[in-house]
Scaffold this motif. Structure first.
Motif, PDB file in Angstrom:
ATOM      1  N   MET A 186       0.820  -1.211   0.000  1.00 33.09           N
ATOM      2  CA  MET A 186       0.000   0.000   0.000  1.00 33.09           C
ATOM      3  C   MET A 186       0.861   1.271   0.000  1.00 33.09           C
ATOM      4  N   VAL A 187       2.003   1.216   0.663  1.00 30.64           N
ATOM      5  CA  VAL A 187       2.909   2.377   0.669  1.00 30.64           C
ATOM      6  C   VAL A 187       3.427   2.647  -0.743  1.00 30.64           C
ATOM      7  N   ALA A 190       0.415   3.991  -2.814  1.00 32.04           N
ATOM      8  CA  ALA A 190       0.038   5.353  -2.407  1.00 32.04           C
ATOM      9  C   ALA A 190       1.087   6.347  -2.889  1.00 32.04           C
ATOM     10  N   ALA A 193       0.721   7.140  -6.465  1.00 33.11           N
ATOM     11  CA  ALA A 193      -0.485   7.938  -6.739  1.00 33.11           C
ATOM     12  C   ALA A 193      -0.425   9.304  -6.057  1.00 33.11           C
ATOM     13  N   GLY A 194       0.716   9.660  -5.478  1.00 40.39           N
ATOM     14  CA  GLY A 194       0.868  10.979  -4.859  1.00 40.39           C
ATOM     15  C   GLY A 194       0.180  11.119  -3.508  1.00 40.39           C
ATOM     16  N   ALA A 195      -0.098  10.004  -2.842  1.00 39.10           N
ATOM     17  CA  ALA A 195      -0.848  10.070  -1.588  1.00 39.10           C
ATOM     18  C   ALA A 195      -0.043   9.584  -0.384  1.00 39.10           C
ATOM     19  N   ALA A 198      -0.243  12.019   2.694  1.00 46.03           N
ATOM     20  CA  ALA A 198      -1.591  11.990   3.281  1.00 46.03           C
ATOM     21  C   ALA A 198      -1.819  10.676   4.034  1.00 46.03           C
ATOM     22  N   LEU A 199      -1.322   9.567   3.476  1.00 47.21           N
ATOM     23  CA  LEU A 199      -1.462   8.271   4.151  1.00 47.21           C
ATOM     24  C   LEU A 199      -0.709   8.273   5.483  1.00 47.21           C
ATOM     25  N   GLU A 202      -2.626  10.469   7.989  1.00 41.36           N
ATOM     26  CA  GLU A 202      -3.870   9.863   8.488  1.00 41.36           C
ATOM     27  C   GLU A 202      -3.556   8.702   9.439  1.00 41.36           C
ATOM     28  N   LEU A 203      -2.541   7.889   9.104  1.00 44.15           N
ATOM     29  CA  LEU A 203      -2.149   6.809  10.018  1.00 44.15           C
ATOM     30  C   LEU A 203      -1.642   7.392  11.340  1.00 44.15           C
TER      31      LEU A 203
ATOM     32  N   VAL B  99      -8.486   4.393  -8.273  1.00 43.56           N
ATOM     33  CA  VAL B  99      -8.098   5.609  -8.993  1.00 43.56           C
ATOM     34  C   VAL B  99      -8.616   5.593 -10.435  1.00 43.56           C
ATOM     35  N   ILE B 122     -12.766   8.504   5.588  1.00 42.88           N
ATOM     36  CA  ILE B 122     -12.067   7.594   6.497  1.00 42.88           C
ATOM     37  C   ILE B 122     -12.633   7.784   7.900  1.00 42.88           C
ATOM     38  N   TYR B 136     -11.558  13.382   2.967  1.00 46.94           N
ATOM     39  CA  TYR B 136     -10.416  13.814   2.168  1.00 46.94           C
ATOM     40  C   TYR B 136     -10.900  14.158   0.768  1.00 46.94           C
ATOM     41  N   ARG B 156     -10.736  17.631   4.641  1.00 49.86           N
ATOM     42  CA  ARG B 156      -9.275  17.784   4.565  1.00 49.86           C
ATOM     43  C   ARG B 156      -8.837  17.741   3.105  1.00 49.86           C
ATOM     44  N   VAL B 158      -6.406  17.132   0.176  1.00 54.53           N
ATOM     45  CA  VAL B 158      -5.168  16.434  -0.181  1.00 54.53           C
ATOM     46  C   VAL B 158      -4.556  17.180  -1.359  1.00 54.53           C
ATOM     47  N   ASP B 159      -3.302  17.536  -1.224  1.00 60.37           N
ATOM     48  CA  ASP B 159      -2.611  18.276  -2.266  1.00 60.37           C
ATOM     49  C   ASP B 159      -2.295  17.328  -3.427  1.00 60.37           C
ATOM     50  N   ALA B 164      -5.956  11.319  -6.011  1.00 62.10           N
ATOM     51  CA  ALA B 164      -5.124  11.299  -4.794  1.00 62.10           C
ATOM     52  C   ALA B 164      -5.962  10.933  -3.563  1.00 62.10           C
ATOM     53  N   ALA B 167      -6.784   7.304  -3.766  1.00 59.76           N
ATOM     54  CA  ALA B 167      -5.588   6.494  -3.491  1.00 59.76           C
ATOM     55  C   ALA B 167      -5.331   6.437  -1.990  1.00 59.76           C
ATOM     56  N   LEU B 168      -5.555   7.568  -1.310  1.00 60.30           N
ATOM     57  CA  LEU B 168      -5.404   7.580   0.148  1.00 60.30           C
ATOM     58  C   LEU B 168      -6.391   6.618   0.794  1.00 60.30           C
ATOM     59  N   SER B 171      -5.391   2.944   0.041  1.00 63.60           N
ATOM     60  CA  SER B 171      -4.185   2.463   0.711  1.00 63.60           C
ATOM     61  C   SER B 171      -4.405   2.372   2.221  1.00 63.60           C
ATOM     62  N   TYR B 172      -5.145   3.317   2.768  1.00 61.51           N
ATOM     63  CA  TYR B 172      -5.456   3.265   4.212  1.00 61.51           C
ATOM     64  C   TYR B 172      -6.300   2.024   4.515  1.00 61.51           C
TER      65      TYR B 172
END
Lengths: 285, 285
Positions: A186-187, A190, A193-195, A198-199, A202-203, B99, B122, B136, B156, B158-159, B164, B167-168, B171-172
């Motif tokens: 997932m890392v 993410a 995908a540019g996240a 943010a991940l 949030e974690l 995505v 989330i 997000y 929130r 996400v830049d 994005a 994807a957050l 992945s979360y």
């Protein structure tokens, strides 16, 4: 009372265990036939004594510590040696093999009339002066391994038959190494995908203990991914081929195989994983 | 300044979000055509106003909150309504979709010339007086959703582009829900092999934060497993069909499908999972 322990093979875990035992007064034998110079040196540094098969078969305890794919073949080899002995050694399979495999190994060793113990090692190889990993043992002869406590090993008896210690090892690895598997997958996704940031944020807010675990587990996993491939397949086998969750562990085997190739090659995904863990550590300061 | 927000559909999350917005002074519309009595009551309790499609299309913001498999069809329906409007609403896809899916939805909404925002929720549905889950949002129009902060939502930004925020979310969920997946599979297997207590004790010693997480996450997961099946398939799609980790998430989909059936049926595995979590909680007292 002095004891003679044979450890096969003198790999990273096997030789570290041997060093702990020999430093505490045990005589530790191993088989060095056809081994590389590196292995010969590692075995000598660990205080291991190269021995012929006959001497190994006459040890008090034999510890099998090999990659999971080699455990059964080693058991066959040991049974062939032991069957000729009057006084039988206790044979302990310490490998990350599934319950079916360890039961087959029990039969193989039983065919040589030797007492058999199921074992599972949880933790890192013992470092000089450091703590021992946990040696879980189960089965009716498990108590005969408790003597290794006197030689510096953290032996813990699991109340259950042969298979219980291996089931513990499989399920523990399935959770702890599985978390490194999903975390790394997932890392990487993410980040691509540019996240990633943010991940991480949030974690840090909602699951700080998972983030703290990933920060340690992800970089630790990368150099070991190649070894985890077979272990994930053992866990899939532990569940059984028709089990509704076995595909998860087949998937982990494939993912760790990919990461192992990546680490050896261009390390593209490995760098993303390291960067995420490093940034998570920095964010806490 | 008052705002009109349309939320489709009035499910558990949609109606809880609606209640939060309406309690903070927003006018909240929804579509109630052909919905059940239960849904009509839930929508009314949440302060939602049943509206015709034309009125929904003239809202300031439309939030799409549906099961992942319905997100694209809803986008098509919304685009057909909006294309006729002079003043376009901002459309936010808040769904657990991957995505690629959210980019297709962006195109669909773009074909009606409406501004589109990628969103991912989330956390749990907001409870009266409780905190909001994190909303997000990403994409060039993300800032136009920030106004929902004034109506009690934790928005929130996400830049990053459209994709994005999704994807957050993917992945979360892939980490947090994946941990519940591996934890439940290993707990069931360990229990059946007589190693549940040993597993719990070893986790308590060496991985207490993972055990604490499982204690909460496992019983929480069981009644939701049926919904997680589609979400796991979305995560597999997020990785892509040829990705070396996508099989892990196909495996999770199958495992949650099994657990959902088990929960509805004899609850054999569900009981083992609940017992493990309950015993872990007891052991701490």
């Amino acid at each position: 009372m002095s004891k003679t322990i044979a450890i096969l093979a003198p790999g990273a875990m096997g030789s570290a265990v041997a060093r702990r035992l020999s430093e505490n007064g045990a005589r530790v034998l191993t088989s060095l036939k056809g081994r590389s110079e590196v292995t010969l040196k590692r075995a000598a540094d660990a205080g291991m004594v190269g021995a012929e098969d006959d001497a190994i078969a006459e040890s008090d305890i034999i510890l099998s510590i090999v990659p999971p794919g080699e455990a059964e073949a080693l058991a066959e080899r040991l049974a062939a040696l032991i069957v000729k002995c009057a006084k039988k050694p206790v044979v302990v399979d310490c490998n990350a093999v599934n319950v079916d495999t360890v039961r087959r190994i029990e039969e193989i060793i039983g065919s040589a009339q030797a007492p058999f113990v199921d074992g599972g090692i949880i933790g890192f190889p013992p470092q000089p002066g450091g703590k021992s990993p946990a040696f879980y043992v189960s089965g009716e002869h498990a108590k005969s391994v408790a003597v290794l406590k006197d030689f510096g090993l953290d032996v813990r008896i699991v109340d259950g038959p042969v298979g219980a210690a291996s089931a513990l090892k499989m399920s523990y690895a399935g959770i702890v190494k599985g978390l490194a598997g999903i975390g790394s997958a997932m890392v990487v996704a993410a980040t691509k995908a540019g996240a990633a940031e943010a991940l991480r944020n949030e974690l840090a807010l909602s699951q700080p203990s998972i983030l703290a675990r990933l920060e340690i587990a992800l970089p630790d996993m990368l150099p070991k991914a190649y070894r985890w491939v077979a272990e994930m397949r053992e866990i899939s086998g532990f569940l059984g081929p028709d089990h509704p969750a076995s595909q998860i562990y087949e998937g982990f085997a494939r993912w760790f195989e990919h990461l192992a190739e990546d680490v050896e090659g261009e390390a593209a995904d490995a760098e993303l994983i390291k960067a995420f863990a490093a940034d998570a550590a920095k964010a806490k300061i």
